[in-house]
Write a protein that holds these residues in place. Structure first.
Motif: not given
Length: 230
Positions: A168-173, A215-221
């Protein structure tokens, strides 16, 4: 002066608990001056839980209550532009993170494959902690997991819950920016609190593998981490 009391750092992350790191990141992103006290003993905390803050002599616990207090008292505008729909999204994501917390904690304390690495890291980075104390904490957490329910799951079933939360977080960010636009809000601080406690840990849990593959989760973090580490 405002003081944040939370668990100690680990693996370069300012708090090894998602809720404490959420409050820490929020304070940094909102530009609120504070001191940070790392503690292991939560007995003095409201309801015996970390994190909590002491603001002008008043102790306030629960991460959501803390954020609401800070926004009101210091007239913070970090979420001022959110629409009603965006605030609803934030509420739902906050509850999702509550679910992810249990799986993340399970991976550290319940799973025999990963507990030794967590135990050894605590002892290496915090000399006042010994193996007996960590084993006692593991036993305590096992009771918590059982009564919450996650402790009655087989590991693959427990991780399936956490992986669905992460999806869900991966789809949201988004690929760039933050959840609601170019500037981070309180929900970004909350997401960071949990994702950083997975991403920066060199322990190969299924949760870690999922985050590394997105990658979007890593970048955001890493973007939030850079902003709050200044």
């Amino acid at each position: 002066m405002l003081t944040l009391y939370s668990y100690p750092k680990l693996f370069g992350v300012a708090d090894n608990n998602g809720y404490g790191l959420k409050v820490y990141a929020f304070l940094k992103l909102a530009g609120v001056r504070f001191t940070h006290e790392h503690v292991f003993d939560a007995s003095k905390a409201p309801r015996g839980q970390l994190p909590y803050i002491v603001d002008d002599g008043v102790a306030i616990g629960d991460s959501e209550t803390i954020l609401a207090h800070l926004i009101e008292k210091y007239r913070l505008t970090i979420d001022a532009q959110l629409t009603p729909a965006q605030r609803t999204t934030d509420h739902l994501v906050t509850r999702l993170l509550d679910d992810l917390y249990w799986v993340m904690s399970y991976s550290r304390w319940k799973d025999d494959r990963f507990f030794p690495a967590v135990r050894d890291a605590f002892m290496a980075q915090h000399a006042q902690i010994d193996e007996a104390g960590l084993n006692k904490a593991r036993e305590y957490n096992a009771q918590r997991y059982y009564f919450q329910g996650i402790g009655r799951y087989a590991p693959d079933q427990a991780y399936a819950r956490g992986l669905s939360d992460l999806q869900v977080l991966a789809d949201l960010i988004p690929p760039d920016g933050y959840v609601h636009g170019p500037n981070p809000g309180s929900i970004d601080a909350g997401i960071y609190g949990f994702i950083a406690n997975i991403h920066y840990y060199p322990i190969p849990t299924p949760l870690k593998a999922f985050v590394s593959d997105h990658p979007n989760l890593v970048r955001h973090c890493e973007a939030i981490h850079a902003a709050v580490s200044r």
